[in-house]
Design a protein around this motif. Structure first.
Motif, PDB file in Angstrom:
ATOM      1  N   SER A 150       0.789  -1.128  -0.051  1.00 10.75           N
ATOM      2  CA  SER A 150       0.029  -0.046  -0.102  1.00 10.75           C
ATOM      3  C   SER A 150       0.994   1.451   0.083  1.00 10.75           C
ATOM      4  O   SER A 150       0.446   2.518  -0.489  1.00 10.75           O
ATOM      5  N   ASP A 170       5.586   0.539  11.568  1.00  8.48           N
ATOM      6  CA  ASP A 170       5.753  -1.133  11.381  1.00  8.48           C
ATOM      7  C   ASP A 170       6.982  -1.569  12.360  1.00  8.48           C
ATOM      8  O   ASP A 170       7.948  -0.986  12.509  1.00  8.48           O
ATOM      9  N   SER A 213       2.845   0.202  16.948  1.00  6.43           N
ATOM     10  CA  SER A 213       2.339   1.304  16.819  1.00  6.43           C
ATOM     11  C   SER A 213       1.568   1.824  18.162  1.00  6.43           C
ATOM     12  O   SER A 213       1.654   3.066  18.311  1.00  6.43           O
ATOM     13  N   ASP A 231      -3.759  -0.959   9.787  1.00  7.24           N
ATOM     14  CA  ASP A 231      -3.686  -2.363   8.860  1.00  7.24           C
ATOM     15  C   ASP A 231      -2.484  -3.006   9.666  1.00  7.24           C
ATOM     16  O   ASP A 231      -1.635  -3.660   9.051  1.00  7.24           O
TER      17      ASP A 231
HETATM   18  C1  LIG Z   1      -1.048  -7.491   6.842  1.00  8.20           C
HETATM   19  S1  LIG Z   1       0.543  -6.776   7.111  1.00  8.20           S
HETATM   20  C2  LIG Z   1       0.359  -4.907   6.099  1.00  8.20           C
HETATM   21  C3  LIG Z   1      -0.036  -4.935   4.958  1.00  8.20           C
HETATM   22  C4  LIG Z   1       0.356  -3.986   4.006  1.00  8.20           C
HETATM   23  N1  LIG Z   1      -0.529  -2.660   4.699  1.00  8.20           N
HETATM   24  C5  LIG Z   1       0.460  -3.913   2.737  1.00  8.20           C
HETATM   25  O1  LIG Z   1      -0.013  -3.105   1.968  1.00  8.20           O
HETATM   26  O2  LIG Z   1       1.061  -4.892   2.160  1.00  8.20           O
HETATM   27  C6  LIG Z   1       0.533  -6.195   8.778  1.00  8.20           C
HETATM   28  C7  LIG Z   1       1.761  -5.563   9.179  1.00  8.20           C
HETATM   29  O3  LIG Z   1       1.445  -4.905  10.538  1.00  8.20           O
HETATM   30  C8  LIG Z   1       2.819  -5.207  11.243  1.00  8.20           C
HETATM   31  N2  LIG Z   1       2.547  -5.181  12.673  1.00  8.20           N
HETATM   32  C9  LIG Z   1       1.914  -5.959  13.415  1.00  8.20           C
HETATM   33  N3  LIG Z   1       1.516  -5.616  14.604  1.00  8.20           N
HETATM   34  C10 LIG Z   1       1.906  -4.398  14.763  1.00  8.20           C
HETATM   35  C11 LIG Z   1       2.132  -3.746  15.818  1.00  8.20           C
HETATM   36  N4  LIG Z   1       1.727  -3.803  17.078  1.00  8.20           N
HETATM   37  N5  LIG Z   1       2.733  -2.410  15.792  1.00  8.20           N
HETATM   38  C12 LIG Z   1       3.364  -2.171  14.493  1.00  8.20           C
HETATM   39  N6  LIG Z   1       3.269  -2.944  13.358  1.00  8.20           N
HETATM   40  C13 LIG Z   1       2.683  -4.126  13.512  1.00  8.20           C
HETATM   41  C14 LIG Z   1       3.347  -6.263  10.656  1.00  8.20           C
HETATM   42  O4  LIG Z   1       4.694  -6.391  11.141  1.00  8.20           O
HETATM   43  C15 LIG Z   1       3.144  -6.358   9.256  1.00  8.20           C
HETATM   44  O5  LIG Z   1       4.034  -5.959   8.338  1.00  8.20           O
END
Ligand SMILES: C[S@@+](CC[C@H](N)C(=O)[O-])C[C@H]1O[C@@H](n2cnc3c(N)ncnc32)[C@H](O)[C@@H]1O
Length: 303
Positions: A150, A170, A213, A231
């Protein structure tokens, strides 16, 4: 074939009856009909359902040869190649899929996505950014960037033409559903993200904040965004924190987009993102205008 024939085939596959699906396809096969994306996709899914991933490539390649391939043809090819461990073919087919949805930069710049969670949304995002999210310049915030799907699209299609900035948060450690997957990437997740961002040529318009986050968002207090995309973590207890902290960073009239509205784990209900989204919408309802909901929920903050 009757119009609902392929729906029936899909239901059989979803019900774990790929052999019956293939038998129906064989019984109704008409060699004079040009392969098309729908028949190719369903036939490939039925073959893959029997465990024959190599065989599943054939109907999709036939659709390409016949000149009828569309986004889904290339997207499925990317997925089957990945399951076969053929990563180069995965990357190429994702890029070719993106070109079908009006994103030729992905192919031209050589973006690398082993797992593409974004591109099925492209058409609907295009519409949202044309009709609703029209701020120019635009300050955008993304929670959860993965390999930059994205983020690269936003840089190419929204931030670069309009001006403004994209902030990405992230931890680059993956989400709970990525357990076991991170080691298969071959490269650190953050390095893949960095490489894709550099390839856009718009890296100067991106701010990367590495960490959880729920820790980073409170440090942004006082900043204001036109668009926030949530996301990241899927667990409801984290999504509710992301939503509440982000809401305070959203400009009046700004837009917030939730992914994974229907995300459901029968065995892990704590990861059902929708629980948090429903609660957030019910509590903040008097400040929210619901714009659209198609797998993702787009909200606007009252002015
Ligand atoms: C489904 S992926 C995002 C997909 C991305 N928006 C795309 O277009 O490909 C979810 C992401 O959230 C991150 N993530 C998960 N938990 C998180 C947290 N508590 N804080 C920050 N990032 C987090 C993961 O490392 C992962 O890269």
């Amino acid at each position: 074939m009757k119009p609902d024939f392929w729906d029936t085939v899909r239901i059989l596959i979803a019900n774990g009856e790929p052999d019956e699906a293939l038998a129906r396809i064989a019984a109704n096969w008409d060699a004079s009909v040009t392969p098309n994306p729908e028949s190719a996709d369903a036939t490939a899914a039925a073959i893959a359902g029997t465990g024959d991933l190599v065989g599943a490539l054939a109907p999709l390649n036939a659709a390409i040869e016949s000149g009828t391939a569309n986004f889904h043809t290339y997207f499925r090819l990317a997925e089957y190649h990945r399951r076969l461990g053929q990563i180069k073919n995965t990357l190429i087919n994702h890029r070719l899929a993106h070109a079908q949805f009006g994103w030729p930069e992905s192919l031209a710049h050589g973006y690398s996505f082993t797992h593409d969670y974004f591109s099925p949304n492209i058409l609907i995002w295009e519409n949202w950014f044309r009709v609703h999210i029209t701020a120019k310049p635009i300050e955008a915030l993304e929670i959860g960037s993965w390999q930059g799907g994205s983020a690269t699209w936003l840089l190419d299609k929204v931030i670069s033409p309009r001006g403004g900035r994209l902030t990405c948060i992230d931890g680059f450690e993956g989400s709970s559903e990525h357990v076991g997957l991170m080691e298969t990437l071959g490269t650190r997740l953050e390095d893949i993200f960095d490489d894709n961002i550099e390839r856009t040529g718009h890296g100067d318009k991106l701010r990367k904040l590495v960490g959880r986050s729920q820790v980073i968002l409170p440090t942004l207090w006082g900043e204001n965004f036109d668009f926030i995309y949530i996301d990241g973590a899927h667990e409801a207890k984290f999504v509710i924190q992301d939503a509440v902290f982000s809401w305070g960073l959203l400009k009046p009239g700004g837009f917030m987009l939730f992914d994974d509205v229907g995300f459901k784990f029968a065995d892990h209900p704590e990861q059902n993102t929708g629980r948090a989204i429903d609660f957030f919408v019910s509590v903040f309802g008097d400040e929210i205008q619901q714009i659209d909901c198609r797998g993702q929920l787009l909200l606007q903050r009252s002015k």
